[in-house]
Design a protein around this motif. Structure first.
Motif, PDB file in Angstrom:
ATOM      1  N   THR A 132     -62.115  -8.354 -27.638  1.00  0.00           N
ATOM      2  CA  THR A 132     -62.859  -8.524 -28.868  1.00  0.00           C
ATOM      3  C   THR A 132     -62.229  -7.675 -29.962  1.00  0.00           C
ATOM      4  OG1 THR A 132     -64.841  -8.928 -27.615  1.00  0.00           O
ATOM      5  CG2 THR A 132     -65.131  -8.252 -29.876  1.00  0.00           C
ATOM      6  N   THR A 133     -62.004  -6.414 -29.647  1.00  0.00           N
ATOM      7  CA  THR A 133     -61.404  -5.519 -30.616  1.00  0.00           C
ATOM      8  C   THR A 133     -60.022  -6.009 -30.994  1.00  0.00           C
ATOM      9  OG1 THR A 133     -62.449  -3.824 -29.328  1.00  0.00           O
ATOM     10  CG2 THR A 133     -61.044  -3.098 -31.119  1.00  0.00           C
ATOM     11  N   SER A 134     -59.219  -6.437 -29.972  1.00  0.00           N
ATOM     12  CA  SER A 134     -57.841  -6.747 -30.330  1.00  0.00           C
ATOM     13  C   SER A 134     -57.731  -8.046 -31.122  1.00  0.00           C
ATOM     14  CB  SER A 134     -56.932  -6.713 -29.110  1.00  0.00           C
ATOM     15  OG  SER A 134     -57.194  -7.791 -28.272  1.00  0.00           O
ATOM     16  N   ASP A 135     -58.531  -9.067 -30.793  1.00  0.00           N
ATOM     17  CA  ASP A 135     -58.472 -10.291 -31.609  1.00  0.00           C
ATOM     18  C   ASP A 135     -58.945 -10.010 -33.036  1.00  0.00           C
ATOM     19  OD1 ASP A 135     -57.399 -11.753 -29.578  1.00  0.00           O
ATOM     20  OD2 ASP A 135     -58.995 -13.265 -29.498  1.00  0.00           O
ATOM     21  N   GLU A 136     -59.973  -9.179 -33.142  1.00  0.00           N
ATOM     22  CA  GLU A 136     -60.453  -8.845 -34.480  1.00  0.00           C
ATOM     23  C   GLU A 136     -59.366  -8.112 -35.268  1.00  0.00           C
ATOM     24  OE1 GLU A 136     -64.628  -7.158 -35.771  1.00  0.00           O
ATOM     25  OE2 GLU A 136     -63.252  -5.477 -35.468  1.00  0.00           O
ATOM     26  N   SER A 137     -58.669  -7.209 -34.589  1.00  0.00           N
ATOM     27  CA  SER A 137     -57.646  -6.455 -35.320  1.00  0.00           C
ATOM     28  C   SER A 137     -56.491  -7.358 -35.749  1.00  0.00           C
ATOM     29  CB  SER A 137     -57.152  -5.258 -34.500  1.00  0.00           C
ATOM     30  OG  SER A 137     -56.424  -5.721 -33.382  1.00  0.00           O
ATOM     31  N   VAL A 138     -56.201  -8.373 -34.938  1.00  0.00           N
ATOM     32  CA  VAL A 138     -55.153  -9.314 -35.352  1.00  0.00           C
ATOM     33  C   VAL A 138     -55.583 -10.050 -36.622  1.00  0.00           C
ATOM     34  CG1 VAL A 138     -53.848 -11.384 -34.740  1.00  0.00           C
ATOM     35  CG2 VAL A 138     -54.276  -9.637 -33.009  1.00  0.00           C
ATOM     36  N   LEU A 139     -56.841 -10.508 -36.633  1.00  0.00           N
ATOM     37  CA  LEU A 139     -57.325 -11.232 -37.816  1.00  0.00           C
ATOM     38  C   LEU A 139     -57.319 -10.329 -39.045  1.00  0.00           C
ATOM     39  CD1 LEU A 139     -60.271 -13.366 -36.343  1.00  0.00           C
ATOM     40  CD2 LEU A 139     -57.925 -14.069 -36.807  1.00  0.00           C
ATOM     41  N   LEU A 140     -57.680  -9.056 -38.838  1.00  0.00           N
ATOM     42  CA  LEU A 140     -57.655  -8.137 -39.982  1.00  0.00           C
ATOM     43  C   LEU A 140     -56.225  -7.898 -40.451  1.00  0.00           C
ATOM     44  CD1 LEU A 140     -60.497  -5.651 -38.951  1.00  0.00           C
ATOM     45  CD2 LEU A 140     -60.554  -7.385 -40.777  1.00  0.00           C
ATOM     46  N   ALA A 141     -55.296  -7.851 -39.488  1.00  0.00           N
ATOM     47  CA  ALA A 141     -53.880  -7.724 -39.861  1.00  0.00           C
ATOM     48  C   ALA A 141     -53.451  -8.955 -40.658  1.00  0.00           C
ATOM     49  CB  ALA A 141     -53.006  -7.576 -38.618  1.00  0.00           C
ATOM     50  N   PHE A 142     -53.915 -10.125 -40.205  1.00  0.00           N
ATOM     51  CA  PHE A 142     -53.602 -11.385 -40.896  1.00  0.00           C
ATOM     52  C   PHE A 142     -54.120 -11.307 -42.343  1.00  0.00           C
ATOM     53  CE2 PHE A 142     -54.155 -15.803 -42.055  1.00  0.00           C
ATOM     54  CZ  PHE A 142     -53.047 -16.430 -41.490  1.00  0.00           C
ATOM     55  N   LYS A 143     -55.372 -10.847 -42.459  1.00  0.00           N
ATOM     56  CA  LYS A 143     -55.982 -10.742 -43.786  1.00  0.00           C
ATOM     57  C   LYS A 143     -55.210  -9.756 -44.671  1.00  0.00           C
ATOM     58  CE  LYS A 143     -60.289  -9.102 -45.853  1.00  0.00           C
ATOM     59  NZ  LYS A 143     -61.655  -8.639 -45.594  1.00  0.00           N
ATOM     60  N   SER A 144     -54.777  -8.643 -44.066  1.00  0.00           N
ATOM     61  CA  SER A 144     -54.093  -7.631 -44.873  1.00  0.00           C
ATOM     62  C   SER A 144     -52.688  -8.080 -45.304  1.00  0.00           C
ATOM     63  CB  SER A 144     -54.007  -6.302 -44.115  1.00  0.00           C
ATOM     64  OG  SER A 144     -53.045  -6.407 -43.098  1.00  0.00           O
ATOM     65  N   HIS A 145     -52.172  -9.128 -44.651  1.00  0.00           N
ATOM     66  CA  HIS A 145     -50.864  -9.659 -45.071  1.00  0.00           C
ATOM     67  C   HIS A 145     -50.988 -10.724 -46.150  1.00  0.00           C
ATOM     68  CE1 HIS A 145     -49.194  -7.443 -41.727  1.00  0.00           C
ATOM     69  NE2 HIS A 145     -47.974  -7.782 -42.131  1.00  0.00           N
ATOM     70  N   ALA A 184     -64.177 -12.078 -49.048  1.00  0.00           N
ATOM     71  CA  ALA A 184     -65.628 -11.979 -48.984  1.00  0.00           C
ATOM     72  C   ALA A 184     -66.181 -12.310 -47.607  1.00  0.00           C
ATOM     73  CB  ALA A 184     -66.241 -12.914 -50.017  1.00  0.00           C
ATOM     74  N   ASN A 185     -65.445 -13.126 -46.867  1.00  0.00           N
ATOM     75  CA  ASN A 185     -66.015 -13.657 -45.629  1.00  0.00           C
ATOM     76  C   ASN A 185     -65.536 -12.917 -44.389  1.00  0.00           C
ATOM     77  OD1 ASN A 185     -66.101 -15.644 -43.266  1.00  0.00           O
ATOM     78  ND2 ASN A 185     -67.501 -16.570 -44.770  1.00  0.00           N
ATOM     79  N   TRP A 186     -64.294 -12.537 -44.372  1.00  0.00           N
ATOM     80  CA  TRP A 186     -63.756 -11.873 -43.173  1.00  0.00           C
ATOM     81  C   TRP A 186     -64.079 -10.376 -43.240  1.00  0.00           C
ATOM     82  CZ3 TRP A 186     -58.547 -13.821 -40.770  1.00  0.00           C
ATOM     83  CH2 TRP A 186     -58.622 -15.203 -40.557  1.00  0.00           C
ATOM     84  N   THR A 187     -65.355 -10.051 -43.069  1.00  0.00           N
ATOM     85  CA  THR A 187     -65.770  -8.642 -43.108  1.00  0.00           C
ATOM     86  C   THR A 187     -66.389  -8.274 -41.769  1.00  0.00           C
ATOM     87  OG1 THR A 187     -67.952  -9.225 -43.970  1.00  0.00           O
ATOM     88  CG2 THR A 187     -66.233  -8.727 -45.589  1.00  0.00           C
ATOM     89  N   THR A 188     -66.257  -7.014 -41.402  1.00  0.00           N
ATOM     90  CA  THR A 188     -66.618  -6.601 -40.050  1.00  0.00           C
ATOM     91  C   THR A 188     -68.118  -6.493 -39.817  1.00  0.00           C
ATOM     92  OG1 THR A 188     -66.184  -4.347 -40.738  1.00  0.00           O
ATOM     93  CG2 THR A 188     -64.447  -5.462 -39.493  1.00  0.00           C
ATOM     94  N   ASN A 189     -68.934  -6.747 -40.845  1.00  0.00           N
ATOM     95  CA  ASN A 189     -70.378  -6.732 -40.569  1.00  0.00           C
ATOM     96  C   ASN A 189     -70.875  -8.021 -39.912  1.00  0.00           C
ATOM     97  OD1 ASN A 189     -70.041  -7.996 -43.010  1.00  0.00           O
ATOM     98  ND2 ASN A 189     -71.166  -6.453 -44.202  1.00  0.00           N
ATOM     99  N   THR A 190     -70.017  -9.043 -39.783  1.00  0.00           N
ATOM    100  CA  THR A 190     -70.362 -10.161 -38.885  1.00  0.00           C
ATOM    101  C   THR A 190     -69.264 -10.297 -37.852  1.00  0.00           C
ATOM    102  OG1 THR A 190     -69.317 -11.646 -40.471  1.00  0.00           O
ATOM    103  CG2 THR A 190     -71.719 -11.650 -40.426  1.00  0.00           C
TER     104      THR A 190
END
Ligand code: NAG
Ligand code: NAG
Ligand code: NAG
Ligand code: NAG
Ligand code: NAG
Ligand code: NAG
Ligand code: NAG
Ligand code: NAG
Ligand code: NAG
Ligand code: NAG
Ligand code: NAG
Ligand code: NAG
Length: 450
Positions: free
Chosen positions: A32-45, A56-62
């Protein structure tokens, strides 16, 4: 009995606890953590997200499984299986972390402005089936690591700026490919030669690249192929006879492919064939005479303009009941009186104009025509006043054999041409009918010569 029950129940409980162990084993890594971190890496690129969709949508509160475009599987583990971010105006690069989305099966970022190179880590996505990068700005080569993704079925990287060449061994690594869409890129090198193992391939487009070499004979191995586009490349040589084995083929696109070939008549035995685009090559020889002579008349588009074809209109072309476009313009015209008329053009109107051009040797743009007197008006008047006025004098001389038969034949053709060029489209006869009438005129003419 007693013993059996005890053994049975203890065995059952061992089995149950083994299942628990297996389940627990799966949870040992926090995916869970690692897939989320990949998506956040994707977002940060991302460098541009015009509507702040991901911001607005890819936020860690959901949970990331509820993020836009993300689908997950595997209850309890939440692994990303699908990323669909098509058409969001996004700009950025694909980060190497993507390789850690090990459950990913669908990756679709088509119609965006992603750029940069494709990371080699894509080759770690062993479950990837669909890979759609259509209409982005990617450059560089397709990493060879993609050959490790043997599950892949769909590759669409069309409309990018990718370059490099393709390995002959592509199919032995990617035997499940159904779709391979590479059009509008800058790929170079020979068309891969070994197609034998791509048995599932249905759509193949190399259109608009810089591929060279011959069309390999093994293309005939692709018996599931429905659409094949190899046009706008710098190929050479012939259409291989093995193409007749493409028994599912519906569209064959070979426009501007630098082919020097005759047209194998076996191509017309492919009963599924609907559209054949061979325009703008150096095709020679004549069209096979028996087009539409068999029971199968499914051909709809036949585009052969700008070649060096000679000969006459195939005998049964009037039987091509589905034919909507037949374009033979700008080929070598055979002499009238020997073989009949070759040149026809896409719609019935231009077909009519074409027939008038052939026998008058005048273009509608000729200076003698003004807004009051058009080519068709002139021809129509000549039909009343004396048709020889309109026939080019170099075509039929007064003293030659069968003069009257020839003039009468041209009169009928002019009449037909006028029926094709009627002012309002609904008064024009349809192309199929026109071709059949032309055929009749020809037969009548030949009968008079006997
Ligand atoms: C896994 O990550 C999720 C989300 O960050 C967190 O809530 C959870 O506690 C983690 N589980 C373990 C076993 O570390
Ligand atoms: C989610 O968190 C962001 C800040 O990280 C906040 O701006 C946003 O309002 C939160 N959204 C919801 C639906 O809670
Ligand atoms: C993100 O988008 C999804 C899908 O449209 C929606 O269900 C979800 O509520 C959105 N989340 C936030 C934080 O806006
Ligand atoms: C992918 O996203 C596009 C646009 O957001 C949407 O139209 C399409 O239906 C989605 N496809 C799938 C398979 O979810
Ligand atoms: C992928 O995940 C592994 C294990 O969690 C980690 O060591 C590695 O750095 C990750 N790779 C990338 C490119 O993020
Ligand atoms: C990717 O998304 C586009 C737009 O939604 C769609 O037309 C296309 O079929 C999708 N590709 C795949 C492989 O599903
Ligand atoms: C793909 O490329 C062709 C030719 O350059 C162009 O006509 C078409 O609009 C492009 N499509 C997209 C989505 O960029
Ligand atoms: C494919 O995977 C194997 C095993 O993981 C690896 O050794 C090899 O380098 C990979 N091939 C490519 C082209 O990445
Ligand atoms: C593919 O076609 C070639 C040439 O026609 C043939 O020699 C070869 O046996 C075929 N391969 C397979 C796997 O069918
Ligand atoms: C076109 O084909 C001819 C011979 O078939 C070849 O010599 C020539 O190099 C080809 N042209 C290009 C641009 O590849
Ligand atoms: C062509 O069509 C005509 C009727 O329009 C029919 O008599 C003839 O048998 C057909 N010929 C072939 C070869 O299908
Ligand atoms: C042209 O159309 C007229 C009127 O519909 C018809 O009488 C005539 O036979 C047609 N001529 C040819 C050659 O099709």
């Amino acid at each position: 009995m007693e013993k059996f029950s005890t053994t049975f129940f203890s065995l059952a409980s061992v089995l149950i606890s083994m299942q628990c162990l297996i389940a627990l084993g799966g949870g040992a890594t926090n995916y869970t953590t690692s897939d989320e971190s990949v998506l956040l890496a994707f977002k940060s690129h991302l460098t541009y997200d015009p509507n702040h969709i991901l911001a607005a949508n890819w936020t860690t509160n959901t949970s990331f499984c509820h993020w836009l475009g993300v689908s997950c599987c595997c209850r309890g583990q939440n692994r990303v299986t699908s990323l669909n971010l098509s058409n969001m105006g996004l700009q950025g690069t694909i980060p190497p972390q993507i390789g850690n989305l090990s459950f990913l099966t669908n990756f679709n970022i088509s119609f965006n402005h992603f750029n940069g190179h494709l990371p080699a880590e894509l080759g770690q996505l062993r479950r990837l089936k669909e890979f759609d990068l259509y209409g982005n700005d990617f450059s560089g080569e397709i990493p060879t690591s993609i050959f490790n993704v043997s599950a892949i079925q769909w590759i669409n990287v069309a409309n990018n700026s990718l370059s490099g060449s393709l390995s002959d061994y592509m199919c032995s690594h990617l035997p499940k490919l159904r779709v391979l869409w590479l059009s509008y890129n800058e790929f170079v090198g020979d068309v891969p030669s070994k197609w034998g193992e791509c048995r599932e391939l249905q759509y193949l487009s190399f259109f608009g690249n810089k591929f060279t070499g011959f069309i390999p004979r093994s293309i005939g191995n692709l018996t599931m192929l429905k659409k094949l586009y190899l046009g706008q490349n710098n190929l050479q040589g012939e259409l291989p006879l093995e193409m007749e084995n493409l028994r599912s083929l519906e569209i064959l696109g070979l426009r501007s492919a630098n082919l020097t070939s005759s047209i194998p008549s076996s191509l017309f035995n492919i009963s599924s064939l609907k559209e054949l685009y061979l325009l703008e090559n150096q095709l020679f020889g004549s069209l096979p005479m028996d087009i539409c002579s068999s029971d199968v008349h499914g051909l709809e588009f036949l585009a052969l303009q700008h070649n060096q074809l000679t000969g006459s209109i195939p005998r049964y072309v009037g039987n091509c009941t589905s034919l909507r476009v037949l374009d033979l313009s700008d080929n070598k015209l055979s002499e009238y009186g020997q073989e009949g008329l070759v040149s026809t053009k896409c719609d019935v109107y231009s077909f009519g104009i074409m027939m008038m051009e052939v026998f008058t040797r005048k273009k509608p743009t000729d200076e003698m025509f003004t807004s009051d007197l058009s080519l068709s008006r002139w021809v129509s008047e000549a039909l009343v006043k004396g048709v020889t006025q309109a026939i080019d004098s170099r075509l039929i001389r007064k003293d030659e054999e069968h003069f009257f038969a020839k003039v009468s034949c041209v009169s009928s053709i002019f009449e037909l041409a006028l029926n094709c060029t009627a002012e309002s489209p609904e008064n024009r006869i349809n192309i199929k009918h026109a071709l059949a009438l032309l055929q009749k005129i020809r037969l009548k003419f030949l009968a008079k010569l006997q």
